[in-house]
Design an enzyme around this catalytic site. Structure first.
Site, short mmCIF file in Angstrom:
data_model
loop_
_atom_site.label_atom_id
_atom_site.label_comp_id
_atom_site.label_asym_id
_atom_site.label_seq_id
_atom_site.Cartn_x
_atom_site.Cartn_y
_atom_site.Cartn_z
CG ASP A 23 5.37 -1.17 6.28
OD1 ASP A 23 5.22 -2.28 5.73
OD2 ASP A 23 6.26 -0.37 5.95
CG HIS A 40 0.45 -10.50 4.66
ND1 HIS A 40 0.85 -9.19 4.84
CD2 HIS A 40 1.21 -10.98 3.64
CE1 HIS A 40 1.80 -8.90 3.95
NE2 HIS A 40 2.03 -9.97 3.22
CG LEU A 134 -14.65 3.56 13.63
CD1 LEU A 134 -13.71 4.71 13.96
CD2 LEU A 134 -13.94 2.23 13.95
C1 IPE Z 1 2.44 0.58 2.25
O1 IPE Z 1 3.34 -0.38 2.68
C2 IPE Z 1 1.20 -0.06 1.70
C3 IPE Z 1 0.33 -0.70 2.69
C4 IPE Z 1 0.50 -0.63 3.96
C5 IPE Z 1 -0.81 -1.41 2.16
P1 IPE Z 1 4.50 -0.94 1.73
O2 IPE Z 1 5.27 -1.93 2.54
O3 IPE Z 1 3.93 -1.42 0.46
O4 IPE Z 1 5.34 0.37 1.45
P2 IPE Z 1 6.86 0.54 0.99
O5 IPE Z 1 7.07 -0.35 -0.20
O6 IPE Z 1 7.72 0.14 2.14
O7 IPE Z 1 7.00 1.99 0.68
C1 IPE Z 2 2.27 -4.46 5.32
O1 IPE Z 2 3.30 -5.35 5.61
C2 IPE Z 2 1.13 -5.12 4.59
C3 IPE Z 2 1.03 -4.80 3.15
C4 IPE Z 2 1.74 -3.91 2.53
C5 IPE Z 2 0.04 -5.54 2.37
P1 IPE Z 2 4.49 -5.65 4.61
O2 IPE Z 2 4.15 -6.88 3.81
O3 IPE Z 2 4.81 -4.47 3.78
O4 IPE Z 2 5.66 -5.98 5.61
P2 IPE Z 2 7.22 -5.63 5.43
O5 IPE Z 2 7.32 -4.17 5.14
O6 IPE Z 2 7.72 -6.47 4.30
O7 IPE Z 2 7.81 -6.00 6.74
MG MG Z 3 6.13 -2.95 3.99
#
Ligand code: IPE
Ligand code: IPE
Ligand code: MG
Length: 246
Positions: A23, A40, A134
């Site tokens: 995240d 990303h 792995l």
């Molecule tokens: C969780 O992250 C999903 C992935 C890492 C793919 P999100 O950014 O979507 O989660 P929330 O919305 O903060 O709970």
């Molecule tokens: C995690 O990063 C990747 C996915 C959920 C696909 P985020 O896109 O959720 O990044 P934040 O939480 O907005 O910083």
């Molecule tokens: Mg996120």
């Protein structure tokens, strides 16, 4: 004694299964004045590095959350960018997996993706299935509730057809109907960028998993951070509802 930044690597017990909620890609991009898709893209590079680091550390299973069933709610632009990255990194991952004896497996409902992505996923799995190092599990279009829902449908179909007796339903049998059948439950769950929630990830499987949260944004995660999480895990007293050893 093999020391790495003050950590005695020989004394470190390596968890068999590490699950990660990656995240913070968006926040990383914002902090660098870049568009979200750049976050990303950096995040994908971190996934590649982490697969290699995990393989070298002797972790047996690494499961990362790449795209949730809820992530479709994001803008068309962001979802589109994620799909493009997915296409590109699937090809790279095949090479990395072959070079590192890594077996790749995808969990989640893959049929919602475009046909070429589904084909790429199937190819990744079939061409790496005999690798013995792995096991790298990627959760895509994955949601724990969706997974449980699909499992319940399969179980009830098998009960209806007489293949399964309702009296024979056990916890391990339910596990065998989930996407993670054959994969042991995670020992350690790492979430980056500070959020303290599961976000619909491996709810059944994480019943007794140790949770480690770091404030680091996913693109900045590295081998040292992984070792720090494992070192922290080594200090935990896993009781599984029983008595403490202390
Ligand atoms: C969780 O992250 C999903 C992935 C890492 C793919 P999100 O950014 O979507 O989660 P929330 O919305 O903060 O709970
Ligand atoms: C995690 O990063 C990747 C996915 C959920 C696909 P985020 O896109 O959720 O990044 P934040 O939480 O907005 O910083
Ligand atoms: Mg996120």
């Amino acid at each position: 004694m093999l020391l790495m930044r003050g950590i005695d690597m020989e004394q470190l017990k390596i968890p068999e299964h590490v699950a990660i909620i990656l995240d913070g890609n968006g926040r990383w991009a914002k902090a660098h004045n870049l568009p979200r898709k750049m976050g990303h893209a950096e995040g994908c590079k971190t996934v590649e590095r982490t697969v290699e680091d995990a393989a070298r550390l002797g972790i047996k299973y690494l499961t990362v959350y790449g795209f949730s069933t809820e992530n479709w709610k994001r803008s068309e632009e962001e979802v589109g960018a994620l799909m493009q990255l997915f296409r590109y990194y699937m090809k790279r991952l095949l090479k990395i997996a072959k070079a590192n004896n890594v077996r790749v497996k995808m969990i989640g409902e893959r049929n919602r993706f475009a046909a070429d992505i589904v084909e790429g996923i199937n190819r990744l799995e079939s061409e790496t299935k005999d690798n013995t190092g792995l096991t790298f599990v990627i959760a895509v279009n994955y949601g724990s509730r969706d997974e449980i829902c699909r499992a319940v449908k399969k179980i009830t179909t098998d009960v209806k057809s007489g293949k399964l007796n309702p009296e024979d339903i056990t916890e391990s049998m339910i596990s065998s109907y989930l996407d993670t059948a054959q994969i042991p439950d995670p020992d350690l769950l790492i979430r980056t960028s500070g959020e303290i929630r599961l976000s619909n990830y491996l709810l059944w499987q994480c019943a007794y998993t140790e949770i480690y949260i770091t404030d680091i944004y996913w693109p900045d995660f590295n081998k040292h951070e992984l070792i720090k999480a494992i070192e922290n895990y080594n200090k935990r007293d896993r009781r599984f509802g029983g008595r403490t050893n202390n």
